[in-house]
Structures are given as structure tokens and as C-alpha cells.
Design a protein around this motif. Structure first.
Motif, PDB file in Angstrom:
ATOM      1  N   ASP A  36       0.827  -1.213   0.000  1.00 28.00           N
ATOM      2  CA  ASP A  36       0.000   0.000   0.000  1.00 28.00           C
ATOM      3  C   ASP A  36       0.860   1.261   0.000  1.00 28.00           C
ATOM      4  O   ASP A  36       0.509   2.255  -0.645  1.00 28.00           O
ATOM      5  N   GLN A  37       1.968   1.232   0.713  1.00 27.30           N
ATOM      6  CA  GLN A  37       2.861   2.391   0.732  1.00 27.30           C
ATOM      7  C   GLN A  37       3.522   2.594  -0.630  1.00 27.30           C
ATOM      8  O   GLN A  37       3.666   3.719  -1.093  1.00 27.30           O
ATOM      9  N   ILE A  38       3.911   1.507  -1.280  1.00 27.35           N
ATOM     10  CA  ILE A  38       4.588   1.611  -2.577  1.00 27.35           C
ATOM     11  C   ILE A  38       3.639   2.116  -3.654  1.00 27.35           C
ATOM     12  O   ILE A  38       3.973   3.014  -4.438  1.00 27.35           O
ATOM     13  N   PHE A  39       2.438   1.547  -3.732  1.00 26.99           N
ATOM     14  CA  PHE A  39       1.498   1.891  -4.796  1.00 26.99           C
ATOM     15  C   PHE A  39       0.528   3.009  -4.409  1.00 26.99           C
ATOM     16  O   PHE A  39      -0.355   3.350  -5.202  1.00 26.99           O
ATOM     17  N   ASP A  40       0.690   3.564  -3.229  1.00 29.21           N
ATOM     18  CA  ASP A  40      -0.123   4.680  -2.751  1.00 29.21           C
ATOM     19  C   ASP A  40      -1.620   4.360  -2.786  1.00 29.21           C
ATOM     20  O   ASP A  40      -2.440   5.149  -3.249  1.00 29.21           O
ATOM     21  N   THR A  41      -1.943   3.182  -2.326  1.00 26.72           N
ATOM     22  CA  THR A  41      -3.344   2.788  -2.144  1.00 26.72           C
ATOM     23  C   THR A  41      -3.565   2.633  -0.653  1.00 26.72           C
ATOM     24  O   THR A  41      -2.631   2.388   0.107  1.00 26.72           O
ATOM     25  N   THR A  42      -4.794   2.783  -0.223  1.00 25.07           N
ATOM     26  CA  THR A  42      -4.988   2.770   1.230  1.00 25.07           C
ATOM     27  C   THR A  42      -5.211   1.365   1.790  1.00 25.07           C
ATOM     28  O   THR A  42      -4.290   0.794   2.332  1.00 25.07           O
ATOM     29  N   PRO A  43      -6.378   0.754   1.703  1.00 22.17           N
ATOM     30  CA  PRO A  43      -6.506  -0.530   2.404  1.00 22.17           C
ATOM     31  C   PRO A  43      -6.544  -1.755   1.500  1.00 22.17           C
ATOM     32  O   PRO A  43      -6.735  -2.852   1.985  1.00 22.17           O
ATOM     33  N   ILE A  44      -6.363  -1.572   0.198  1.00 22.01           N
ATOM     34  CA  ILE A  44      -6.595  -2.686  -0.729  1.00 22.01           C
ATOM     35  C   ILE A  44      -5.607  -3.826  -0.492  1.00 22.01           C
ATOM     36  O   ILE A  44      -6.005  -4.961  -0.236  1.00 22.01           O
ATOM     37  N   PHE A  45      -4.326  -3.549  -0.598  1.00 25.54           N
ATOM     38  CA  PHE A  45      -3.328  -4.609  -0.429  1.00 25.54           C
ATOM     39  C   PHE A  45      -3.231  -5.066   1.029  1.00 25.54           C
ATOM     40  O   PHE A  45      -2.975  -6.233   1.304  1.00 25.54           O
ATOM     41  N   PHE A  46      -3.429  -4.151   1.947  1.00 27.56           N
ATOM     42  CA  PHE A  46      -3.380  -4.488   3.369  1.00 27.56           C
ATOM     43  C   PHE A  46      -4.414  -5.562   3.692  1.00 27.56           C
ATOM     44  O   PHE A  46      -4.100  -6.588   4.307  1.00 27.56           O
ATOM     45  N   LEU A  47      -5.642  -5.344   3.262  1.00 25.91           N
ATOM     46  CA  LEU A  47      -6.699  -6.309   3.554  1.00 25.91           C
ATOM     47  C   LEU A  47      -6.569  -7.585   2.744  1.00 25.91           C
ATOM     48  O   LEU A  47      -6.776  -8.687   3.258  1.00 25.91           O
ATOM     49  N   SER A  48      -6.210  -7.469   1.474  1.00 27.60           N
ATOM     50  CA  SER A  48      -6.113  -8.670   0.640  1.00 27.60           C
ATOM     51  C   SER A  48      -4.953  -9.564   1.082  1.00 27.60           C
ATOM     52  O   SER A  48      -5.091 -10.796   1.121  1.00 27.60           O
ATOM     53  N   CYS A  49      -3.832  -8.976   1.449  1.00 28.45           N
ATOM     54  CA  CYS A  49      -2.710  -9.786   1.933  1.00 28.45           C
ATOM     55  C   CYS A  49      -2.992 -10.368   3.316  1.00 28.45           C
ATOM     56  O   CYS A  49      -2.534 -11.466   3.638  1.00 28.45           O
ATOM     57  N   ALA A  50      -3.791  -9.657   4.119  1.00 30.48           N
ATOM     58  CA  ALA A  50      -4.186 -10.203   5.416  1.00 30.48           C
ATOM     59  C   ALA A  50      -5.069 -11.435   5.223  1.00 30.48           C
ATOM     60  O   ALA A  50      -4.900 -12.437   5.923  1.00 30.48           O
TER      61      ALA A  50
END
Length: 98
Positions: free
Chosen positions: A48-62
């Protein structure tokens, strides 16, 4: 006389229970699940920090970490199933020889 019967019951139950290795296997399963979940959170946060997205990768990787953790626990619990019949077989062999 009752003490002897209780002692026999305890030893009969102990023979059916998996050995000490099963306890370590179950502790490993808990730590494996936790580490997979935390790793999913960390990887998602950095994506999320690299691609400047907020919760998308955080939640999907969780979610992926949760699923991976469940799979690892299932894989380790299969080992526990294989350990129990071996212990029962050894006690049956001991009874036949004794």
C-alpha cells in the motif's frame, strides 16, 4: 483398591494420547498461523505504501495470510493424525508380546 483402579484408568488414557512430540507440533501450529497472518499484514502495508493505495493490499494480503495460516495448521494437524495410530499399534503389539 480404588487407587489401583484409578491408576489403571489414567495409564490406559495416557497410552491412547499422543506423545510429547504432539504438544510441540501443536505449539508450532499456533506460531505458524500467527506468523503467516502478521506477514500478510506487513506485506500488504508495504505494498500500500509503494502503490499509494490505502486498504486494498493491506486487507487482501491479510486474507491471504489467514488462508495460508489455516492451510499450514491443517498440514501440521495431519501429522498429528498419523502419530496417534502408531502409538495405538505399539500398545497392541506390547499386549500381544506380554
Amino acid at each position: 483398591m480404588n487407587d489401583e483402579n484409578e491408576h489403571k484408568k489414567i495409564t490406559a488414557e495416557d497410552e491412547k494420547a499422543p506423545g510429547l512430540a504432539a504438544n510441540y507440533l501443536l505449539m508450532g501450529a499456533g506460531s505458524m498461523f500467527t506468523s503467516m497472518l502478521i506477514a500478510g499484514f506487513i506485506v500488504g502495508y508495504f505494498l500500500d505504501q509503494i502503490f499509494d493505495t490505502t486498504p486494498i493490499f493491506f486487507l487482501s494480503c491479510a486474507v491471504l495470510g489467514f488462508i495460508g495460516g489455516i492451510q499450514q495448521v491443517h498440514k501440521l494437524s495431519k501429522r498429528l493424525d498419523y502419530m496417534a495410530p502408531k502409538a495405538e499399534k505399539e500398545t497392541e503389539d506390547d499386549k500381544k508380546s506380554g
